[in-house]
Design a protein around this motif. Structure first.
Motif, PDB file in Angstrom:
ATOM      1  N   ALA A   1       0.814  -1.219   0.000  1.00 23.93           N
ATOM      2  CA  ALA A   1       0.000   0.000   0.000  1.00 23.93           C
ATOM      3  C   ALA A   1       0.846   1.267   0.000  1.00 23.93           C
ATOM      4  O   ALA A   1       0.488   2.254  -0.651  1.00 23.93           O
ATOM      5  CB  ALA A   1      -0.934   0.000   1.207  1.00 23.93           C
ATOM      6  N   PHE A   2       1.975   1.225   0.703  1.00 24.75           N
ATOM      7  CA  PHE A   2       2.751   2.448   0.913  1.00 24.75           C
ATOM      8  C   PHE A   2       4.121   2.431   0.241  1.00 24.75           C
ATOM      9  O   PHE A   2       4.959   3.299   0.509  1.00 24.75           O
ATOM     10  CB  PHE A   2       2.895   2.710   2.415  1.00 24.75           C
ATOM     11  N   HIS A   3       4.364   1.431  -0.620  1.00 25.59           N
ATOM     12  CA  HIS A   3       5.615   1.376  -1.387  1.00 25.59           C
ATOM     13  C   HIS A   3       6.833   1.507  -0.471  1.00 25.59           C
ATOM     14  O   HIS A   3       7.766   2.271  -0.713  1.00 25.59           O
ATOM     15  CB  HIS A   3       5.634   2.471  -2.464  1.00 25.59           C
ATOM     16  N   THR A   4       6.779   0.736   0.609  1.00 21.88           N
ATOM     17  CA  THR A   4       7.801   0.788   1.648  1.00 21.88           C
ATOM     18  C   THR A   4       8.025  -0.617   2.178  1.00 21.88           C
ATOM     19  O   THR A   4       7.061  -1.364   2.367  1.00 21.88           O
ATOM     20  CB  THR A   4       7.338   1.706   2.802  1.00 21.88           C
ATOM     21  N   ARG A   5       9.255  -0.989   2.409  1.00 19.97           N
ATOM     22  CA  ARG A   5       9.518  -2.307   2.971  1.00 19.97           C
ATOM     23  C   ARG A   5       9.165  -2.309   4.461  1.00 19.97           C
ATOM     24  O   ARG A   5       9.789  -1.621   5.262  1.00 19.97           O
ATOM     25  CB  ARG A   5      10.985  -2.702   2.769  1.00 19.97           C
ATOM     26  N   VAL A   6       8.153  -3.092   4.791  1.00 16.93           N
ATOM     27  CA  VAL A   6       7.703  -3.239   6.177  1.00 16.93           C
ATOM     28  C   VAL A   6       7.817  -4.707   6.544  1.00 16.93           C
ATOM     29  O   VAL A   6       7.371  -5.581   5.793  1.00 16.93           O
ATOM     30  CB  VAL A   6       6.240  -2.768   6.339  1.00 16.93           C
ATOM     31  N   THR A   7       8.412  -5.000   7.681  1.00 15.54           N
ATOM     32  CA  THR A   7       8.554  -6.380   8.139  1.00 15.54           C
ATOM     33  C   THR A   7       7.637  -6.626   9.338  1.00 15.54           C
ATOM     34  O   THR A   7       7.111  -5.687   9.943  1.00 15.54           O
ATOM     35  CB  THR A   7      10.004  -6.697   8.545  1.00 15.54           C
ATOM     36  N   ALA A   8       7.485  -7.884   9.687  1.00 15.87           N
ATOM     37  CA  ALA A   8       6.661  -8.231  10.845  1.00 15.87           C
ATOM     38  C   ALA A   8       7.192  -7.585  12.118  1.00 15.87           C
ATOM     39  O   ALA A   8       6.418  -7.257  13.028  1.00 15.87           O
ATOM     40  CB  ALA A   8       6.594  -9.747  11.001  1.00 15.87           C
ATOM     41  N   ALA A   9       8.511  -7.393  12.191  1.00 20.16           N
ATOM     42  CA  ALA A   9       9.107  -6.763  13.372  1.00 20.16           C
ATOM     43  C   ALA A   9       8.691  -5.302  13.522  1.00 20.16           C
ATOM     44  O   ALA A   9       8.776  -4.738  14.617  1.00 20.16           O
ATOM     45  CB  ALA A   9      10.630  -6.864  13.308  1.00 20.16           C
ATOM     46  N   ASP A  10       8.233  -4.684  12.435  1.00 21.46           N
ATOM     47  CA  ASP A  10       7.793  -3.286  12.482  1.00 21.46           C
ATOM     48  C   ASP A  10       6.355  -3.146  12.970  1.00 21.46           C
ATOM     49  O   ASP A  10       5.889  -2.032  13.204  1.00 21.46           O
ATOM     50  CB  ASP A  10       7.878  -2.654  11.089  1.00 21.46           C
ATOM     51  N   VAL A  11       5.652  -4.253  13.078  1.00 18.35           N
ATOM     52  CA  VAL A  11       4.221  -4.224  13.378  1.00 18.35           C
ATOM     53  C   VAL A  11       3.989  -4.349  14.884  1.00 18.35           C
ATOM     54  O   VAL A  11       4.447  -5.310  15.511  1.00 18.35           O
ATOM     55  CB  VAL A  11       3.482  -5.357  12.640  1.00 18.35           C
ATOM     56  N   HIS A  12       3.266  -3.405  15.465  1.00 17.50           N
ATOM     57  CA  HIS A  12       2.850  -3.542  16.861  1.00 17.50           C
ATOM     58  C   HIS A  12       1.783  -4.627  16.913  1.00 17.50           C
ATOM     59  O   HIS A  12       0.801  -4.585  16.164  1.00 17.50           O
ATOM     60  CB  HIS A  12       2.290  -2.227  17.391  1.00 17.50           C
ATOM     61  N   ARG A  13       1.955  -5.593  17.835  1.00 18.98           N
ATOM     62  CA  ARG A  13       1.079  -6.762  17.841  1.00 18.98           C
ATOM     63  C   ARG A  13       0.506  -7.027  19.227  1.00 18.98           C
ATOM     64  O   ARG A  13       1.225  -7.063  20.214  1.00 18.98           O
ATOM     65  CB  ARG A  13       1.872  -7.993  17.371  1.00 18.98           C
TER      66      ARG A  13
END
Length: 441
Positions: A215-227
């Motif tokens: 969606a945002f043309h940015t590399r996002v990993t699972a570690a970046d996600v608040h869970r």
């Protein structure tokens, strides 16, 4: 028609078996759509001799050497439905660098190290497709990657885990607690014997990372996600949500943010939240998935359907196989990863949220003023307050009361600090529930 397009299948469990069946049952239609027949070159499994019932495949195609299968010259496309990080990552990198297109349903690998796969695809001039990694058969990733490529997406909010949605829907419908609803989900086959990945939010976080990246043309990993998972959601929380005209869902939320200086960033989070019954996601029940996309030109879009299961996932896999096979015959490959924006990922503390907070407090004068003072000191504005007897019992009995407070939007860090301060007040017996509120309730 031209020569067959040869497929190596890695894994033959629930999804892999359905891929084989669909390839067999729809062979003529698939060949017509592609312009060449699809053939299975081999199937890599752990145990060749395992009983697979009436699976329509030559037993001679099974092998326990996935890397050897991938390296064969007659393999054009590699389909991976094994899951996990290793050895799947090594297999797929080998295939992509050799110019062999890859179709995968491996959300965990894509969320942890999708960059390595995309780099290998660019190096080998091969396609990397992964529609089946998020929301099963729902056509979602390709619209984000292609159909909406000319638009600007501002927010993606979704229910992307069927197990947790079934549990929360059951709690809402019956008044059951979490443990009872989980037991029902397990008996019906919606929950695994070890449901940790689902109920603690790991599965949804991986999918959130993939959605945000596209969606945002940015590399996002699972570690970046608040869970956060749903194990702390209680029947009382569900009842309180109903009293507000809301329901509780485990949401993945990916949002584009712009600060006063015009700098853009993204926030990505997974947690249970109250949403108003008027929100399109509120009516998504049972084990279904739905994703709500907000774009500048297209406006509001919602994608809905079954998000898991062998046949739905196999359907998404085969859709990708058709696409990459047609590309291969045409001598082209799809556009590579779009990560040009390279936006910073904001920490959860900076995310703007609302809270629903339930407190058991001493029932005496001045309590509400003291509680309101804590919110004021942390610059959190109160939207509504509801007061009643503790435990929902009759008024005028006992020494405690219940306060239910809903805030206006504030930074999550300020809200968390407010809750910590409330727990330190002598007049607050306990903070019985803290839930975020989304969707304008």
């Amino acid at each position: 028609m031209t020569s067959p397009v040869r497929v190596a299948l890695l894994g033959c469990g629930t999804v892999g078996s359905d891929v084989v069946r669909l390839l067999h049952e729809q062979s003529a239609d698939l060949a017509a759509r592609i312009g060449a027949p699809l053939e299975i070159a081999g199937i890599a499994v752990r145990r060749v001799g395992r009983d697979r019932g009436d699976l329509p495949v030559d037993p001679a195609l099974f092998t326990t050497d996935p890397l050897g299968l991938i390296k064969r010259d007659d393999v054009d496309i590699v389909v991976e439905v094994v899951g996990g990080i290793e050895p799947a990552r090594g297999w797929l990198v080998e295939a992509l660098r050799a110019g062999k297109s890859v179709v995968t349903a491996n959300k965990a690998l894509l969320a942890e190290d999708g960059a390595t796969l995309h780099d290998a695809a660019a190096e080998g001039g091969a396609d990397l497709y992964y529609e089946a990694s998020v929301a099963g058969a729902i056509p979602l990733l390709r619209p984000l990657r292609e159909s909406l490529h000319g638009d600007r997406i501002n927010r993606v909010t979704g229910i992307v885990n069927g197990t947790t949605n079934f549990i929360l829907s059951a709690m809402d419908a019956t008044g059951a607690g979490f443990a009872e609803a989980l037991e029902e989900a397990t008996e019906l086959g919606y929950a695994e014997a070890d449901p940790t990945a689902d109920v603690e939010g790991f599965d949804a976080a991986a999918k959130a990372a993939i959605l945000a990246s596209l969606a945002f043309h940015t590399r996002v990993t699972a570690a970046d996600v608040h869970r956060e998972g749903i194990t702390e959601v209680t029947a009382a929380d569900v009842a309180s949500a109903k009293a507000m005209g809301c329901t509780i869902k485990l949401l993945c939320i990916a949002a584009r943010n712009t600060d006063p200086a015009g700098r853009e960033s993204v926030s990505v989070r997974v947690h249970p939240a109250m949403i108003p019954l008027t929100h399109p996601l509120a009516s998504v029940g049972d084990a279904f998935n739905a994703v709500f996309v907000e774009a500048e030109a297209a406006g509001q879009l919602m994608f809905y359907g079954r998000g898991a299961g062998g046949a739905p996932t196999a359907s998404a896999v085969l859709g990708d196989v058709v696409a990459v096979a047609r590309n291969r015959l045409a001598g082209v490959h799809a556009a590579s990863e779009s990560a040009y924006a390279d936006l910073a990922v904001r920490p959860m503390g900076e995310a703007l949220t609302r809270y629903h907070i339930s407190l058991d407090v001493a029932d005496r004068p001045g309590v509400l003023e003291a509680v309101a003072g804590v919110f004021a000191r942390h610059e959190v504005s109160i939207a509504t307050v509801r007061q009643g007897p503790a435990g929902g019992g009759p008024a005028g009995r006992g020494e405690d009361a219940e306060l239910v407070i809903v805030t206006h939007v504030a930074p999550d860090a300020a809200l968390a600090a407010t809750v910590r301060a409330l727990r330190g007040l002598e007049i607050v017996r306990s903070v019985t529930s803290v839930l975020r509120v989304e969707g304008g309730a």
